[in-house]
Design a protein around this motif. Structure first.
Motif, PDB file in Angstrom:
ATOM      1  N   SER A 101       0.820  -1.200   0.000  1.00 60.79           N
ATOM      2  CA  SER A 101       0.000   0.000   0.000  1.00 60.79           C
ATOM      3  C   SER A 101       0.858   1.256   0.000  1.00 60.79           C
ATOM      4  CB  SER A 101      -0.934   0.007   1.205  1.00 60.79           C
ATOM      5  OG  SER A 101      -0.202  -0.069   2.414  1.00 60.79           O
ATOM      6  N   HIS A 102       2.023   1.181   0.599  1.00 64.84           N
ATOM      7  CA  HIS A 102       2.960   2.304   0.550  1.00 64.84           C
ATOM      8  C   HIS A 102       4.311   1.774   0.117  1.00 64.84           C
ATOM      9  CE1 HIS A 102      -0.095   4.730   2.349  1.00 64.84           C
ATOM     10  NE2 HIS A 102      -0.187   3.894   3.341  1.00 64.84           N
ATOM     11  N   GLY A 103       4.314   0.982  -0.937  1.00 63.03           N
ATOM     12  CA  GLY A 103       5.523   0.317  -1.381  1.00 63.03           C
ATOM     13  C   GLY A 103       6.335   1.171  -2.326  1.00 63.03           C
ATOM     14  N   THR A 104       7.163   0.511  -3.102  1.00 58.82           N
ATOM     15  CA  THR A 104       8.078   1.197  -4.005  1.00 58.82           C
ATOM     16  C   THR A 104       7.551   1.178  -5.434  1.00 58.82           C
ATOM     17  OG1 THR A 104       9.285  -0.870  -4.306  1.00 58.82           O
ATOM     18  CG2 THR A 104      10.075   0.632  -2.599  1.00 58.82           C
ATOM     19  N   THR A 105       7.938   2.199  -6.187  1.00 58.61           N
ATOM     20  CA  THR A 105       7.565   2.301  -7.588  1.00 58.61           C
ATOM     21  C   THR A 105       8.817   2.537  -8.423  1.00 58.61           C
ATOM     22  OG1 THR A 105       5.444   3.312  -6.992  1.00 58.61           O
ATOM     23  CG2 THR A 105       6.158   3.524  -9.283  1.00 58.61           C
ATOM     24  N   LEU A 106       9.017   1.736  -9.459  1.00 61.91           N
ATOM     25  CA  LEU A 106      10.132   1.933 -10.381  1.00 61.91           C
ATOM     26  C   LEU A 106       9.715   3.009 -11.378  1.00 61.91           C
ATOM     27  CD1 LEU A 106      12.939   0.873 -11.322  1.00 61.91           C
ATOM     28  CD2 LEU A 106      11.669  -0.638 -12.877  1.00 61.91           C
ATOM     29  N   ILE A 107      10.407   4.170 -11.361  1.00 61.71           N
ATOM     30  CA  ILE A 107      10.022   5.266 -12.257  1.00 61.71           C
ATOM     31  C   ILE A 107      10.972   5.413 -13.445  1.00 61.71           C
ATOM     32  CG2 ILE A 107       8.782   6.556 -10.491  1.00 61.71           C
ATOM     33  CD1 ILE A 107      11.288   8.414 -10.340  1.00 61.71           C
ATOM     34  N   ARG A 108      12.194   4.967 -13.286  1.00 63.16           N
ATOM     35  CA  ARG A 108      13.184   4.944 -14.356  1.00 63.16           C
ATOM     36  C   ARG A 108      14.062   3.725 -14.113  1.00 63.16           C
ATOM     37  NH1 ARG A 108      14.094  10.206 -16.505  1.00 63.16           N
ATOM     38  NH2 ARG A 108      12.039  11.223 -16.583  1.00 63.16           N
ATOM     39  N   PRO A 109      14.755   3.224 -15.121  1.00 61.74           N
ATOM     40  CA  PRO A 109      15.658   2.105 -14.856  1.00 61.74           C
ATOM     41  C   PRO A 109      16.633   2.441 -13.727  1.00 61.74           C
ATOM     42  CG  PRO A 109      15.410   2.430 -17.208  1.00 61.74           C
ATOM     43  CD  PRO A 109      14.727   3.597 -16.552  1.00 61.74           C
ATOM     44  N   GLY A 110      16.616   1.643 -12.684  1.00 59.33           N
ATOM     45  CA  GLY A 110      17.535   1.829 -11.576  1.00 59.33           C
ATOM     46  C   GLY A 110      17.123   2.877 -10.560  1.00 59.33           C
ATOM     47  N   ILE A 111      15.913   3.454 -10.699  1.00 55.35           N
ATOM     48  CA  ILE A 111      15.460   4.489  -9.766  1.00 55.35           C
ATOM     49  C   ILE A 111      14.068   4.134  -9.251  1.00 55.35           C
ATOM     50  CG2 ILE A 111      14.926   6.935  -9.426  1.00 55.35           C
ATOM     51  CD1 ILE A 111      16.852   7.555 -11.707  1.00 55.35           C
ATOM     52  N   PHE A 112      13.961   4.013  -7.933  1.00 56.92           N
ATOM     53  CA  PHE A 112      12.690   3.733  -7.275  1.00 56.92           C
ATOM     54  C   PHE A 112      12.254   4.936  -6.447  1.00 56.92           C
ATOM     55  CE2 PHE A 112      14.168  -0.535  -8.094  1.00 56.92           C
ATOM     56  CZ  PHE A 112      13.022  -1.298  -8.252  1.00 56.92           C
ATOM     57  N   VAL A 113      10.947   5.088  -6.296  1.00 56.97           N
ATOM     58  CA  VAL A 113      10.425   6.062  -5.344  1.00 56.97           C
ATOM     59  C   VAL A 113       9.618   5.313  -4.292  1.00 56.97           C
ATOM     60  CG1 VAL A 113      10.369   7.952  -7.001  1.00 56.97           C
ATOM     61  CG2 VAL A 113       8.313   6.579  -6.633  1.00 56.97           C
ATOM     62  N   ALA A 114       9.569   5.881  -3.088  1.00 58.46           N
ATOM     63  CA  ALA A 114       8.806   5.299  -1.987  1.00 58.46           C
ATOM     64  C   ALA A 114       8.331   6.428  -1.088  1.00 58.46           C
ATOM     65  CB  ALA A 114       9.666   4.318  -1.192  1.00 58.46           C
ATOM     66  N   ASP A 115       7.140   6.277  -0.538  1.00 55.99           N
ATOM     67  CA  ASP A 115       6.642   7.282   0.404  1.00 55.99           C
ATOM     68  C   ASP A 115       7.401   7.212   1.720  1.00 55.99           C
ATOM     69  OD1 ASP A 115       4.737   8.182  -1.432  1.00 55.99           O
ATOM     70  OD2 ASP A 115       3.246   6.731  -0.740  1.00 55.99           O
ATOM     71  N   SER A 116       7.866   6.011   2.082  1.00 54.42           N
ATOM     72  CA  SER A 116       8.574   5.821   3.348  1.00 54.42           C
ATOM     73  C   SER A 116       9.660   4.771   3.187  1.00 54.42           C
ATOM     74  CB  SER A 116       7.591   5.375   4.439  1.00 54.42           C
ATOM     75  OG  SER A 116       8.267   5.005   5.618  1.00 54.42           O
ATOM     76  N   VAL A 117      10.791   5.001   3.822  1.00 55.49           N
ATOM     77  CA  VAL A 117      11.856   3.994   3.784  1.00 55.49           C
ATOM     78  C   VAL A 117      11.491   2.762   4.600  1.00 55.49           C
ATOM     79  CG1 VAL A 117      13.772   5.557   3.276  1.00 55.49           C
ATOM     80  CG2 VAL A 117      13.078   5.174   5.659  1.00 55.49           C
TER      81      VAL A 117
END
Length: 247
Positions: free
Chosen positions: A5-21
């Motif tokens: 539900s608040h996991g990680t999203t791959l937005i570019r090769p090798g780059i993830f975004v997350a709301d929380s570590v």
């Protein structure tokens, strides 16, 4: 891709975004992470434990004893490039907004050596870090995040949580002092508090862009939960005993 539900999203090769570590999984290992978390020591530890290549976090207004960016030095000691965006540039607790609007304000020496600079867009910095050769980090120093029995107000127990992620079902009727920022994760009302509490306190993390640092409060008010934030200048973010003593 999302891994919760608040996991990680791959937005570019090798780059993830997350709301929380606190949500980082194995998929981020060896990759750059842009996360909405504050840049305190425990958040830095979680990023290092996930074996990130580099990480970009939020300065949380810097605050008392510069706790909001203390993770930069921690990560420097183990060779991980790290930076913190200005809390006024993007919403704390929102990884996608950090990637879209975040502007770097603070960096460790390793990130600077690799060409990152203050006033650089977070995504531009992440792209640079993803393309640079990064040394293998040394062993990650353990950081103990804690639950602390702080006091008893009459028959009501007061508990300190250095992170809101530590809240448990047993805290339902307690007064909870959490040293986390007061932001909804990704703007999701469901992230305001996992269980009920008699009252709960957070750190305002400088309030920041779109007043994100206090965005849990209206939702908790709607639920009938007493809630407040301490000023980031009066207590160290990530340290519930500091919130209790001086917040």
């Amino acid at each position: 891709m999302r891994t919760g539900s608040h996991g990680t999203t791959l937005i570019r090769p090798g780059i993830f975004v997350a709301d929380s570590v606190t949500s980082l999984g194995r998929e981020v290992g060896g990759n750059v992470v842009i996360a909405g978390s504050h840049c305190g020591v425990y958040a830095a530890y979680l990023a290092a434990r996930a074996k990130v290549r580099a990480v970009i976090l939020n300065d949380a207004g810097i605050g008392l004893d510069q706790a909001g960016i203390a993770g930069l030095a921690y990560l420097e000691r183990i060779g991980i490039p790290a930076a913190a965006i200005s809390h006024d540039s993007a919403r704390i607790g929102d990884g996608e907004d950090t990637a879209a609007r975040g502007v770097l304000a603070h960096l460790n020496a390793t990130a600077q050596t690799l060409g990152c600079t203050a006033d650089q867009a977070a995504l531009d910095a992440a792209l640079r870090l993803q393309g640079e050769a990064v040394a293998t980090p040394v062993d990650v120093p353990e950081v103990i995040e804690g639950r602390h029995r702080i006091d008893v107000a009459g028959t009501i127990e007061v508990v300190g949580l250095d992170s809101a992620s530590l809240i448990e079902d047993c805290d339902e009727r307690r007064i909870v002092i959490t040293a986390s920022h007061g932001a909804l994760l990704g703007g999701d009302p469901g992230s305001a508090l996992r269980v009920g509490a008699r009252a709960v306190f957070f750190n305002d993390a400088g309030v920041g862009r779109d007043h994100a640092g206090i965005s849990r409060l209206p939702e908790l008010d709607r639920r009938g939960v007493i809630a407040a934030t301490v000023s980031h200048w009066t207590a160290r973010i990530g340290d519930s005993r500091s919130s209790w003593q001086t917040g």
